[in-house]
Design a protein around this motif. Structure first.
Motif, PDB file in Angstrom:
ATOM      1  N   UNK A   9      46.982  52.700  24.732  1.00 50.85           N
ATOM      2  CA  UNK A   9      47.247  51.693  25.759  1.00 50.85           C
ATOM      3  C   UNK A   9      46.231  51.824  26.887  1.00 50.85           C
ATOM      4  N   UNK A  10      45.945  53.061  27.278  1.00 52.52           N
ATOM      5  CA  UNK A  10      44.977  53.302  28.354  1.00 52.52           C
ATOM      6  C   UNK A  10      43.594  52.781  27.962  1.00 52.52           C
ATOM      7  N   UNK A  11      43.188  53.073  26.726  1.00 52.40           N
ATOM      8  CA  UNK A  11      41.883  52.614  26.238  1.00 52.40           C
ATOM      9  C   UNK A  11      41.856  51.088  26.192  1.00 52.40           C
ATOM     10  N   UNK A  12      42.927  50.482  25.681  1.00 56.78           N
ATOM     11  CA  UNK A  12      42.995  49.020  25.603  1.00 56.78           C
ATOM     12  C   UNK A  12      42.846  48.394  26.979  1.00 56.78           C
ATOM     13  N   UNK A  13      43.550  48.945  27.986  1.00 56.69           N
ATOM     14  CA  UNK A  13      43.513  48.373  29.331  1.00 56.69           C
ATOM     15  C   UNK A  13      42.111  48.478  29.939  1.00 56.69           C
ATOM     16  N   UNK A  14      41.406  49.577  29.687  1.00 58.99           N
ATOM     17  CA  UNK A  14      40.055  49.734  30.231  1.00 58.99           C
ATOM     18  C   UNK A  14      39.101  48.733  29.584  1.00 58.99           C
ATOM     19  N   UNK A  15      39.192  48.579  28.255  1.00 59.06           N
ATOM     20  CA  UNK A  15      38.334  47.611  27.569  1.00 59.06           C
ATOM     21  C   UNK A  15      38.675  46.194  28.034  1.00 59.06           C
ATOM     22  N   UNK A  19      36.393  43.202  29.830  1.00 55.29           N
ATOM     23  CA  UNK A  19      36.316  41.810  29.373  1.00 55.29           C
ATOM     24  C   UNK A  19      36.624  40.862  30.526  1.00 55.29           C
ATOM     25  N   UNK A  20      37.677  41.170  31.283  1.00 55.61           N
ATOM     26  CA  UNK A  20      38.097  40.284  32.373  1.00 55.61           C
ATOM     27  C   UNK A  20      37.070  40.230  33.495  1.00 55.61           C
ATOM     28  N   UNK A  21      36.374  41.335  33.742  1.00 53.34           N
ATOM     29  CA  UNK A  21      35.387  41.359  34.824  1.00 53.34           C
ATOM     30  C   UNK A  21      34.013  40.910  34.351  1.00 53.34           C
ATOM     31  N   UNK A  22      33.873  40.577  33.048  1.00 48.34           N
ATOM     32  CA  UNK A  22      32.621  40.020  32.562  1.00 48.34           C
ATOM     33  C   UNK A  22      31.604  41.024  32.083  1.00 48.34           C
ATOM     34  N   UNK A  23      31.947  42.316  32.085  1.00 49.68           N
ATOM     35  CA  UNK A  23      30.989  43.298  31.558  1.00 49.68           C
ATOM     36  C   UNK A  23      30.782  43.062  30.067  1.00 49.68           C
ATOM     37  N   UNK A  24      31.883  42.760  29.356  1.00 48.97           N
ATOM     38  CA  UNK A  24      31.788  42.308  27.969  1.00 48.97           C
ATOM     39  C   UNK A  24      32.060  40.808  27.974  1.00 48.97           C
ATOM     40  N   UNK A  25      31.043  40.013  27.697  1.00 50.10           N
ATOM     41  CA  UNK A  25      31.170  38.563  27.767  1.00 50.10           C
ATOM     42  C   UNK A  25      31.620  37.973  26.436  1.00 50.10           C
ATOM     43  N   UNK A  75      41.927  35.043  31.639  1.00 51.33           N
ATOM     44  CA  UNK A  75      42.187  34.795  33.057  1.00 51.33           C
ATOM     45  C   UNK A  75      40.990  34.135  33.711  1.00 51.33           C
ATOM     46  N   UNK A  76      39.808  34.737  33.588  1.00 52.02           N
ATOM     47  CA  UNK A  76      38.645  34.171  34.260  1.00 52.02           C
ATOM     48  C   UNK A  76      38.164  32.897  33.583  1.00 52.02           C
ATOM     49  N   UNK A 154      49.123  52.726  38.933  1.00 55.10           N
ATOM     50  CA  UNK A 154      47.902  51.927  38.959  1.00 55.10           C
ATOM     51  C   UNK A 154      46.723  52.880  39.128  1.00 55.10           C
ATOM     52  N   UNK A 155      45.616  52.588  38.471  1.00 51.50           N
ATOM     53  CA  UNK A 155      44.468  53.474  38.597  1.00 51.50           C
ATOM     54  C   UNK A 155      43.221  52.683  38.960  1.00 51.50           C
ATOM     55  N   UNK A 156      42.080  53.384  39.034  1.00 48.92           N
ATOM     56  CA  UNK A 156      40.843  52.754  39.492  1.00 48.92           C
ATOM     57  C   UNK A 156      40.267  51.767  38.488  1.00 48.92           C
ATOM     58  N   UNK A 157      40.800  51.759  37.258  1.00 50.43           N
ATOM     59  CA  UNK A 157      40.286  50.844  36.244  1.00 50.43           C
ATOM     60  C   UNK A 157      41.116  49.572  36.128  1.00 50.43           C
ATOM     61  N   UNK A 158      42.303  49.590  36.702  1.00 49.69           N
ATOM     62  CA  UNK A 158      43.242  48.498  36.499  1.00 49.69           C
ATOM     63  C   UNK A 158      42.791  47.204  37.172  1.00 49.69           C
ATOM     64  N   UNK A 159      42.805  46.118  36.417  1.00 44.93           N
ATOM     65  CA  UNK A 159      42.565  44.795  36.969  1.00 44.93           C
ATOM     66  C   UNK A 159      43.872  44.279  37.574  1.00 44.93           C
TER      67      UNK A 159
END
Length: 233
Positions: A9-15, A19-25, A75-76, A154-159
């Motif tokens: 789950x942690x890995x999924x949320x980071x990936x 995606x949501x922030x556009x690093x992976x388009x 979302x974006x 909540x952590x530093x990676x969470x959108x």
């Protein structure tokens, strides 16, 4: 990564956040399973479970022998045809990281804007963004007090957008206002600045019935980098 949820789950949320922030388009291949194993220091089974969840949610598609492609950043995609500012910075070669400074419950006065949007109380999240380790953006986010939230959940990676989405609060549009801001000394200190005006941004993120699901204030140290918007025509 968070300690209270399974590794996959942690890995999924980071990936998903990438995606949501556009690093992976959309259309990009995400790193291979082997690369993700090395990056996260987890097993192949953990990576495969994470990708299966992303595929089930419609974010990626896995093709045997070809890799895993980004299908949607829902979302974006809904919110804007513009690239996110964070993805622009990353494309320019900058390293952008965020740190959570504070998660608190705020009790709102009836005459306040926060009371109008969120009622008697809401969460306040303070985050600081660093650009190549220089303090760059000071963020204050206000979101509904409808689920449990603290610095342990909540952590530093969470959108924050995905956090709302996972709690059945669906953003469909937003409104930005830009202005000259004169922040208090404590905020200037966190941005390593003296008394001077900054670029400010107020954002209201809303659902399809115009209910405000997030109100945020950002203060940008434009001595580090200007704010950029790129639109797709």
């Amino acid at each position: 990564m968070q300690k209270n949820s399974p590794l996959y789950i942690q890995v999924m949320e980071i990936i998903k956040d990438k995606i949501l922030t556009g690093e992976y388009k959309i259309g990009d291949f995400i790193p291979t399973e082997t690369e993700l194993e090395e990056k996260f220091q987890v097993s192949k089974i953990t990576i495969r479970k994470a990708i299966e969840l992303l595929e089930a949610e419609g974010y990626v598609m896995k093709k045997s022998g070809k890799g895993t492609t980004v299908l949607s950043n829902s979302i974006f995609n809904k919110l804007s045809k513009a690239d996110s500012f964070s993805s622009i910075l990353k494309m320019e070669g900058y390293t952008l990281r965020k740190e959570i400074a504070e998660v608190t419950t705020v009790f709102n006065e009836e005459i306040s804007e926060l009371y109008q949007y969120f009622g008697e109380k809401c969460y306040k999240i303070i985050r600081i963004y660093y650009l190549d380790d220089m303090p760059y953006i000071y963020f204050e986010h206000y979101i509904p007090h409808k689920f449990k939230l603290d610095k342990d959940t909540i952590d530093n990676y969470t959108s924050l957008y995905m956090l709302l989405h996972n709690n059945q609060l669906y953003i469909s549009k937003f409104q930005d206002e830009f202005f000259i801001d004169y922040p208090e000394e404590g905020i200037l200190s966190k941005l390593q600045l003296n008394s001077e005006p900054l670029l400010g941004r107020k954002r209201k993120s809303m659902d399809n019935e115009d209910n405000v699901l997030e109100l945020s204030y950002a203060k940008y140290n434009t001595k580090v980098h200007n704010y950029i918007i790129k639109y797709e025509i």
